[in-house]
Design a protein around this motif. Structure first.
Motif, PDB file in Angstrom:
ATOM      1  N   LEU A 191      21.429 -43.175  14.711  1.00 15.28           N
ATOM      2  CA  LEU A 191      20.019 -42.941  13.961  1.00 15.28           C
ATOM      3  C   LEU A 191      19.420 -44.124  13.392  1.00 15.28           C
ATOM      4  O   LEU A 191      18.328 -44.428  13.392  1.00 15.28           O
ATOM      5  CB  LEU A 191      19.855 -41.615  13.012  1.00 15.28           C
ATOM      6  CG  LEU A 191      20.219 -40.500  13.692  1.00 15.28           C
ATOM      7  CD1 LEU A 191      20.470 -39.463  12.490  1.00 15.28           C
ATOM      8  CD2 LEU A 191      19.221 -39.806  14.640  1.00 15.28           C
ATOM      9  N   TRP A 192      20.439 -44.934  12.574  1.00 16.52           N
ATOM     10  CA  TRP A 192      20.148 -46.386  12.218  1.00 16.52           C
ATOM     11  C   TRP A 192      19.537 -47.295  13.264  1.00 16.52           C
ATOM     12  O   TRP A 192      18.535 -47.947  13.206  1.00 16.52           O
ATOM     13  CB  TRP A 192      21.225 -46.745  11.252  1.00 16.52           C
ATOM     14  CG  TRP A 192      21.025 -48.292  11.045  1.00 16.52           C
ATOM     15  CD1 TRP A 192      20.191 -48.591   9.941  1.00 16.52           C
ATOM     16  CD2 TRP A 192      21.413 -49.392  11.610  1.00 16.52           C
ATOM     17  NE1 TRP A 192      20.236 -50.028   9.796  1.00 16.52           N
ATOM     18  CE2 TRP A 192      20.981 -50.509  10.672  1.00 16.52           C
ATOM     19  CE3 TRP A 192      22.481 -49.793  12.593  1.00 16.52           C
ATOM     20  CZ2 TRP A 192      21.366 -51.936  10.981  1.00 16.52           C
ATOM     21  CZ3 TRP A 192      22.911 -50.857  12.793  1.00 16.52           C
ATOM     22  CH2 TRP A 192      22.153 -51.975  12.006  1.00 16.52           C
ATOM     23  N   MET A 193      20.257 -47.344  14.337  1.00 18.84           N
ATOM     24  CA  MET A 193      20.178 -48.357  15.308  1.00 18.84           C
ATOM     25  C   MET A 193      18.657 -47.905  16.032  1.00 18.84           C
ATOM     26  O   MET A 193      18.069 -48.769  16.574  1.00 18.84           O
ATOM     27  CB  MET A 193      21.010 -48.442  16.364  1.00 18.84           C
ATOM     28  CG  MET A 193      22.330 -49.005  16.000  1.00 18.84           C
ATOM     29  SD  MET A 193      23.588 -49.312  17.405  1.00 18.84           S
ATOM     30  CE  MET A 193      24.087 -47.734  17.667  1.00 18.84           C
ATOM     31  N   CYS A 194      18.270 -46.597  16.136  1.00 13.68           N
ATOM     32  CA  CYS A 194      17.083 -46.304  16.520  1.00 13.68           C
ATOM     33  C   CYS A 194      15.833 -46.186  15.329  1.00 13.68           C
ATOM     34  O   CYS A 194      14.719 -45.644  15.920  1.00 13.68           O
ATOM     35  CB  CYS A 194      17.062 -44.777  17.213  1.00 13.68           C
ATOM     36  SG  CYS A 194      18.153 -44.631  18.451  1.00 13.68           S
ATOM     37  N   SER A 233      25.448 -46.321  22.953  1.00 10.18           N
ATOM     38  CA  SER A 233      24.796 -47.433  22.774  1.00 10.18           C
ATOM     39  C   SER A 233      24.343 -48.103  24.007  1.00 10.18           C
ATOM     40  O   SER A 233      23.284 -48.614  23.938  1.00 10.18           O
ATOM     41  CB  SER A 233      25.692 -48.503  21.812  1.00 10.18           C
ATOM     42  OG  SER A 233      26.039 -48.007  20.878  1.00 10.18           O
ATOM     43  N   LEU A 234      25.104 -48.014  24.917  1.00 11.96           N
ATOM     44  CA  LEU A 234      24.557 -48.586  26.267  1.00 11.96           C
ATOM     45  C   LEU A 234      23.236 -48.035  26.858  1.00 11.96           C
ATOM     46  O   LEU A 234      22.772 -48.354  27.677  1.00 11.96           O
ATOM     47  CB  LEU A 234      25.642 -48.498  27.388  1.00 11.96           C
ATOM     48  CG  LEU A 234      27.091 -49.389  27.128  1.00 11.96           C
ATOM     49  CD1 LEU A 234      28.057 -48.975  28.180  1.00 11.96           C
ATOM     50  CD2 LEU A 234      26.597 -50.768  27.287  1.00 11.96           C
ATOM     51  N   SER A 235      23.362 -46.613  26.398  1.00 13.91           N
ATOM     52  CA  SER A 235      21.969 -45.952  26.889  1.00 13.91           C
ATOM     53  C   SER A 235      20.602 -46.284  26.048  1.00 13.91           C
ATOM     54  O   SER A 235      19.503 -45.998  26.558  1.00 13.91           O
ATOM     55  CB  SER A 235      22.140 -44.507  26.740  1.00 13.91           C
ATOM     56  OG  SER A 235      22.212 -43.945  25.324  1.00 13.91           O
ATOM     57  N   ALA A 357      20.738 -40.530  23.247  1.00 18.68           N
ATOM     58  CA  ALA A 357      21.842 -41.002  22.607  1.00 18.68           C
ATOM     59  C   ALA A 357      22.754 -40.613  21.983  1.00 18.68           C
ATOM     60  O   ALA A 357      23.886 -40.314  22.069  1.00 18.68           O
ATOM     61  CB  ALA A 357      21.314 -42.388  21.711  1.00 18.68           C
ATOM     62  N   VAL A 358      22.140 -39.619  21.010  1.00 20.70           N
ATOM     63  CA  VAL A 358      23.011 -38.733  20.179  1.00 20.70           C
ATOM     64  C   VAL A 358      23.597 -37.799  20.913  1.00 20.70           C
ATOM     65  O   VAL A 358      24.863 -37.302  20.607  1.00 20.70           O
ATOM     66  CB  VAL A 358      21.949 -38.209  19.139  1.00 20.70           C
ATOM     67  CG1 VAL A 358      22.860 -37.313  18.499  1.00 20.70           C
ATOM     68  CG2 VAL A 358      21.532 -39.152  18.138  1.00 20.70           C
ATOM     69  N   ALA A 359      22.715 -37.101  21.953  1.00 23.29           N
ATOM     70  CA  ALA A 359      23.463 -35.958  22.821  1.00 23.29           C
ATOM     71  C   ALA A 359      24.698 -36.559  23.528  1.00 23.29           C
ATOM     72  O   ALA A 359      25.810 -36.073  23.661  1.00 23.29           O
ATOM     73  CB  ALA A 359      22.458 -35.469  23.689  1.00 23.29           C
TER      74      ALA A 359
END
Length: 402
Positions: A191-194, A233-235, A357-359
């Protein structure tokens, strides 16, 4: 300026505080339901009967709260929930002819109620405010808060089991503490990276999750976080500069730390065990071998012998796949695999973004953890993780209405 003034309000945010509060309380009751009460030393000891009644009765509370949040009992068609329903029906059918009829049928009934509550909460799937993810993180944060309080009040008791952190306000084994910390850690980082969570708040949550993860000495959780974070992260690599920078820094920093502290890391991973014990996964492979040598009628081989406490000859199985085979046979194993495959396929076709990403993080983490931990075939926090993942991979149904 005119665009901002005429923007259509987000329909997900119009449900009202009461609805969101009821959903949050219902989800919290489901989390309490899967916190199995064990007879271990705690700061405030409760009789086994009282502790079990609180956890097992929580599913009824969750059902009531879900009905209040969804008074019309409206459900949204979901293949994911349909597969869980098949799993619950199969468990019920197998339990009816189980050698331990009463206990197996009782566990199957709880599983049916658990799935019914998830159906009632299916109207929250696809919300743009990611309501179920928020409630899941909040519930796990509350549980981790009890772990912290217990460690501060009675540190000797909290680290009594092989110097591994456990919950002692409420009895939570180190492996489950690591699971909750891992999910909070991974989702906070994503969530921080997004850019959906502020840096200070995310940093505090990462720190408060990382410390207990290390203190539990749980190898499965650490490996699961690393693998799941890499996939998630790769996604996000395309279109997210912060993600690319984080991957570079994490990869380089991890390599340097591994080279400098290889000896302490080896000690941490072994936890005082010999190399042979570590290779045998602390005796798990012995139990799995005994299950593989088991001979039983084809009906039990196909459908299992009903829900149990996920042990074999008095020893914990500690593998979702082996435990599901014992309790629900090859049918249960097939449905369990279908659930994971379905979520992975949904993630592949879903648009890139924080939801996917979270999923992916939750699904991949559960796959890794399922090798040495149980939970995918019965009500558990793992099924709640997968439910959150499924809710994030559903396109918003209200947004599609004209």
């Amino acid at each position: 300026m005119s665009t901002a003034l005429t923007r259509t309000p987000d329909p997900d945010l119009l449900g009202g505080r009461r609805e969101r509060a009821l959903v949050g309380l219902a989800w919290g009751a489901l989390v309490l339901n899967v916190l199995t009460y064990a007879e271990t030393a705690t700061v405030v000891p409760l009789p086994q009967l009282v502790g079990s009644a609180l956890t097992q009765g929580a599913v009824l509370v969750a059902l009531l709260l879900a009905l209040l949040a969804n008074p019309g009992a409206v459900v949204r068609p979901q293949l994911f929930l349909l597969l869980l329903t098949v799993l619950a029906i199969g468990a019920t059918a197998a339990s009816l002819y189980s050698e331990f009829l009463l206990s197996a049928t009782y566990r199957a009934g709880r599983m049916v109620l658990f799935v019914v509550v998830l159906w009632l909460l299916s109207t929250c799937f696809g919300r743009r405010d990611m309501l179920l993810l928020r409630m899941h993180r909040l519930s796990l944060a509350v549980v981790m808060g009890t772990v912290y309080v217990g460690a501060l009040v009675a540190p000797g008791l909290a680290f009594a089991f092989q110097d591994r952190l456990a919950g002692v306000l409420w009895p939570i084994p180190p492996t489950q503490v690591a699971h909750y910390a891992a999910v909070l850690l991974g989702t906070s980082l994503l969530l921080w990276m997004c850019r959906l969570v502020a840096g200070v708040r995310a940093g505090l949550m990462v720190l408060l999750s990382l410390l207990p993860l290390v203190a539990t000495h749980t190898r499965t959780a650490v490996i699961g976080v690393v693998v799941a974070m890499l996939v998630a992260s790769l996604s996000l690599v395309v279109g997210h500069v912060r993600v690319r920078r984080t991957l570079v820094v994490a990869g380089g920093g991890g390599a340097v730390l591994a080279a400098l502290f290889v000896s302490p890391l080896t000690v941490w991973l072994l936890r005082g065990q010999s190399a042979d014990e570590a290779n045998r996964l602390t005796g798990r492979t012995d139990v799995w071998g005994a299950v593989a040598d088991l001979e039983r009628p084809w009906v039990e081989d196909l459908f299992g012998w009903g829900l149990s406490d996920q042990s074999f000859n008095g020893l914990p199985i500690d593998s979702s796949w082996v435990a599901t085979y014992v309790d629900q046979g090859w049918l249960g194993v097939g449905v369990q695999a279908a659930v994971l495959l379905l979520l992975l396929m949904l993630a592949v076709v879903h648009r890139p973004g924080p939801e996917r990403a979270v999923a992916l993080f939750l699904v991949v983490y559960c796959i890794v953890a399922s090798i040495t931990e149980t939970g995918l075939g019965a009500p558990s926090v793992y099924l709640l993780d997968l439910t959150v993942a499924a809710s994030l991979l559903v396109p918003g149904w209200r947004a599609r209405q004209p």
